[in-house]
Design an enzyme around this catalytic site. Sequence first.
Site, PDB file in Angstrom:
ATOM      1  N   LYS A 193       0.875  -1.179   0.000  1.00 55.45           N
ATOM      2  CA  LYS A 193       0.000   0.000   0.000  1.00 55.45           C
ATOM      3  C   LYS A 193       0.904   1.217   0.000  1.00 55.45           C
ATOM      4  O   LYS A 193       1.474   1.592   1.029  1.00 55.45           O
ATOM      5  CB  LYS A 193      -0.888  -0.016   1.251  1.00 55.45           C
ATOM      6  CG  LYS A 193      -2.256   0.641   1.097  1.00 55.45           C
ATOM      7  CD  LYS A 193      -2.220   2.102   0.733  1.00 55.45           C
ATOM      8  CE  LYS A 193      -1.984   2.988   1.952  1.00 55.45           C
ATOM      9  NZ  LYS A 193      -1.884   4.428   1.546  1.00 55.45           N
ATOM     10  N   GLY A 246       6.482   5.018   8.550  1.00 54.67           N
ATOM     11  CA  GLY A 246       5.631   6.204   8.558  1.00 54.67           C
ATOM     12  C   GLY A 246       5.702   6.885   9.911  1.00 54.67           C
ATOM     13  O   GLY A 246       6.698   6.748  10.633  1.00 54.67           O
ATOM     14  N   SER A 247       4.648   7.604  10.249  1.00 58.88           N
ATOM     15  CA  SER A 247       4.661   8.384  11.480  1.00 58.88           C
ATOM     16  C   SER A 247       4.484   7.487  12.706  1.00 58.88           C
ATOM     17  O   SER A 247       3.901   6.396  12.617  1.00 58.88           O
ATOM     18  CB  SER A 247       3.526   9.407  11.442  1.00 58.88           C
ATOM     19  OG  SER A 247       2.281   8.734  11.381  1.00 58.88           O
ATOM     20  N   THR A 248       4.974   7.958  13.835  1.00 54.89           N
ATOM     21  CA  THR A 248       4.807   7.210  15.082  1.00 54.89           C
ATOM     22  C   THR A 248       3.323   7.082  15.429  1.00 54.89           C
ATOM     23  O   THR A 248       2.876   6.028  15.890  1.00 54.89           O
ATOM     24  CB  THR A 248       5.586   7.910  16.213  1.00 54.89           C
ATOM     25  OG1 THR A 248       6.980   7.824  15.891  1.00 54.89           O
ATOM     26  CG2 THR A 248       5.344   7.267  17.559  1.00 54.89           C
ATOM     27  N   GLY A 251       1.991   4.443  13.262  1.00 56.27           N
ATOM     28  CA  GLY A 251       2.692   3.208  13.637  1.00 56.27           C
ATOM     29  C   GLY A 251       2.040   2.547  14.839  1.00 56.27           C
ATOM     30  O   GLY A 251       1.925   1.316  14.904  1.00 56.27           O
ATOM     31  N   GLU A 268       9.081   1.296  11.339  1.00 60.16           N
ATOM     32  CA  GLU A 268      10.160   2.287  11.230  1.00 60.16           C
ATOM     33  C   GLU A 268       9.483   3.641  11.251  1.00 60.16           C
ATOM     34  O   GLU A 268       8.762   3.996  10.319  1.00 60.16           O
ATOM     35  CB  GLU A 268      10.960   2.031   9.947  1.00 60.16           C
ATOM     36  CG  GLU A 268      12.331   2.674   9.958  1.00 60.16           C
ATOM     37  CD  GLU A 268      12.332   4.047   9.334  1.00 60.16           C
ATOM     38  OE1 GLU A 268      12.231   5.042  10.089  1.00 60.16           O
ATOM     39  OE2 GLU A 268      12.422   4.124   8.105  1.00 60.16           O
ATOM     40  N   CYS A 302      13.315  10.612   7.760  1.00 55.96           N
ATOM     41  CA  CYS A 302      13.045  10.245   9.158  1.00 55.96           C
ATOM     42  C   CYS A 302      14.278  10.451  10.036  1.00 55.96           C
ATOM     43  O   CYS A 302      14.140  10.674  11.232  1.00 55.96           O
ATOM     44  CB  CYS A 302      12.486   8.842   9.265  1.00 55.96           C
ATOM     45  SG  CYS A 302      13.380   7.656   8.270  1.00 55.96           S
ATOM     46  N   GLU A 399       8.756  16.096  15.708  1.00 56.33           N
ATOM     47  CA  GLU A 399       9.244  15.948  14.341  1.00 56.33           C
ATOM     48  C   GLU A 399       8.513  16.947  13.435  1.00 56.33           C
ATOM     49  O   GLU A 399       7.282  17.024  13.465  1.00 56.33           O
ATOM     50  CB  GLU A 399       8.991  14.523  13.857  1.00 56.33           C
ATOM     51  CG  GLU A 399       9.530  14.264  12.468  1.00 56.33           C
ATOM     52  CD  GLU A 399       9.400  12.795  12.066  1.00 56.33           C
ATOM     53  OE1 GLU A 399       8.317  12.227  12.251  1.00 56.33           O
ATOM     54  OE2 GLU A 399      10.386  12.250  11.550  1.00 56.33           O
TER      55      GLU A 399
HETATM   56  P1  ADP Z   1       2.900  10.804   6.977  1.00 56.52           P
HETATM   57  O1  ADP Z   1       2.488  11.654   8.130  1.00 56.52           O
HETATM   58  O2  ADP Z   1       4.326  10.898   6.621  1.00 56.52           O
HETATM   59  O3  ADP Z   1       1.946  10.858   5.809  1.00 56.52           O
HETATM   60  P2  ADP Z   1       1.650   8.420   7.846  1.00 56.52           P
HETATM   61  O4  ADP Z   1       2.096   7.596   8.991  1.00 56.52           O
HETATM   62  O5  ADP Z   1       0.371   9.164   7.957  1.00 56.52           O
HETATM   63  O6  ADP Z   1       2.858   9.346   7.513  1.00 56.52           O
HETATM   64  O7  ADP Z   1       1.554   7.542   6.528  1.00 56.52           O
HETATM   65  C1  ADP Z   1       2.426   6.491   6.210  1.00 56.52           C
HETATM   66  C2  ADP Z   1       1.647   5.407   5.496  1.00 56.52           C
HETATM   67  O8  ADP Z   1       0.628   4.941   6.363  1.00 56.52           O
HETATM   68  C3  ADP Z   1       0.931   5.871   4.232  1.00 56.52           C
HETATM   69  O9  ADP Z   1       0.956   4.827   3.269  1.00 56.52           O
HETATM   70  C4  ADP Z   1      -0.485   6.105   4.711  1.00 56.52           C
HETATM   71  O10 ADP Z   1      -1.451   5.985   3.681  1.00 56.52           O
HETATM   72  C5  ADP Z   1      -0.629   4.973   5.708  1.00 56.52           C
HETATM   73  N1  ADP Z   1      -1.687   5.182   6.697  1.00 56.52           N
HETATM   74  C6  ADP Z   1      -2.183   6.342   7.191  1.00 56.52           C
HETATM   75  N2  ADP Z   1      -3.148   6.113   8.084  1.00 56.52           N
HETATM   76  C7  ADP Z   1      -3.271   4.755   8.199  1.00 56.52           C
HETATM   77  C8  ADP Z   1      -4.096   3.879   8.983  1.00 56.52           C
HETATM   78  N3  ADP Z   1      -4.984   4.351   9.844  1.00 56.52           N
HETATM   79  N4  ADP Z   1      -3.911   2.559   8.836  1.00 56.52           N
HETATM   80  C9  ADP Z   1      -3.004   2.073   7.981  1.00 56.52           C
HETATM   81  N5  ADP Z   1      -2.208   2.829   7.216  1.00 56.52           N
HETATM   82  C10 ADP Z   1      -2.333   4.168   7.315  1.00 56.52           C
END
Ligand code: ADP
Length: 495
Positions: A193, A246-248, A251, A268, A302, A399
């Site tokens: 995804k 992605g973001s904490t 995560g 990560e 990151c 961050e």
């Molecule tokens: P950023 O703030 O850098 O966009 P995110 O953590 O929001 O980082 O996004 C990283 C990934 O996680 C992207 O592919 C995003 O579509 C996906 N994502 C965002 N929200 C969810 C969720 N609730 N469940 C699963 N994946 C998600």
Amino acid sequence: MSIAIDPRVAAFIDSQHGLLIDGRSQPALSGAQMPVFNPATGEELTRVAAGADADIDLAVAAARRAFEGPWAAQRPADRERLLLKLADLLEAHGEELAQLETLNNGQSIHLARALEVGAAAEFTRYMAGWATKIEGKSLDLSIAAVPGARYRAYTVPEPVGVVGAIVPWNFPLLMAIWKIVPALACGCTVVLKPADETPLTALRLGQLCLDAGIAPGVVNVVTGSGAQAGAALAAHKGIDKLAFTGSTQIGKVIGHAAVDNMTRFSLELGGKSPVIVLDDCDPQAAAAGAAGAIFFNQGQVCTAGSRLYIQRAIFDQVLERLSAIAGSLSIGPGLDEQAQVNPLISAKQQKRVLDMIGQGVADGARVLCGGVAYGEQGFYVRPTVLADVHAGMQVVREEIFGPVVVATPFDDIDEVVALANDNQYGLGASIWSNDLAKVMDLIPRIKAGTVWVNTHNMLDPSMPFGGYKQSGIGREMGHAAIEAYTENKSVCIAF
Ligand code: ADP
């Protein structure tokens, strides 16, 4: 001057962008689409299918069939050969992939060529080699339950199964490769995804996997929003392992969803990495190093060196030079080979970065350079240096994921250790000094997954990468990646 767009890139952008499931491109079952933007102009580039639960079901089922069918039949040497072929195809289509990434992500074309393509191909070759080198252990046992019986055990690392990979937008192709390739090397299959903002190179990558001869269903790509496609993938009971970058904040959501199903997971996550400059450094060189640590990819990294700690004797000199560098960088679209600073990913990210700078200023920070947006169109933020900050400020703690560095002086080593570790994150850190005794004293005291000395942001396929504290769980790269995509089976034989 922007470079001319390769006609293959233009043709791809204008084509239909379905989900890649079981080797076929297909629209989302709902028919929904979502727009993809060019960060340099803010204009819509194209539209892609917006997958959701039902599409994820199809993709996971396809990955399961491939895992138990054609992919399971491949020998390790076959997997290695296919991944080496994929690396060749990444390079053969390198300029096309790089331009596509720059158009979609906004990053410099130089970076796209070097990292999204060059480093991705090298990583793929490195991981391809592991496919034939995954090995277990043989153990002599001491079980005494049955008199006279003897036992021997051996361990077998088996592919963990179907992997759900969820990746961010900052290095879209490279992050997808970091997940897909070790998973495939271990014999797993994948549902990827990509980030909402950057689906295009992931779709191209899925096609290149097929072109390399990797069986349909081994790599599936479901574009869509995190809230729908991402959440559906994270919560899916048919997934054996979730690999997330992605973001904490997200995560933690992924981790909860994984634990509910006992799905294996690796995370990560975010960072607020300290850059520690000791006073034996040449101030000019240290400033150049600090600039590279934070302004690389507009700070959308990151491990960005976003907290700068400079020993007091050279604080003013380093900051003056850093501000001069930041102010002199040319700003423009990633396709302009002369531009050194490029747009951020989105209007939302631009606003977030500017809001955080604004909060910093409201809290008392002094802007030495930048602090504002740039240009009439596109999502630019000028490289920003903030001083007069203290440890409690939001700009110091959180961050930003933008081209913003906060600078603080320190007097002695104990003080900088306390400052550097006073943060929820622990992804990266760098120490700048040639005083060996001080460097060797500092390294073990810094709570970070990677500590660089006299460099920053440098990664290699052989070097484990991941975070302490809220920066994540697990490691990627090197042998750690093999452990992340295998289950260890113990076989105990009585004789
Ligand atoms: P950023 O703030 O850098 O966009 P995110 O953590 O929001 O980082 O996004 C990283 C990934 O996680 C992207 O592919 C995003 O579509 C996906 N994502 C965002 N929200 C969810 C969720 N609730 N469940 C699963 N994946 C998600």
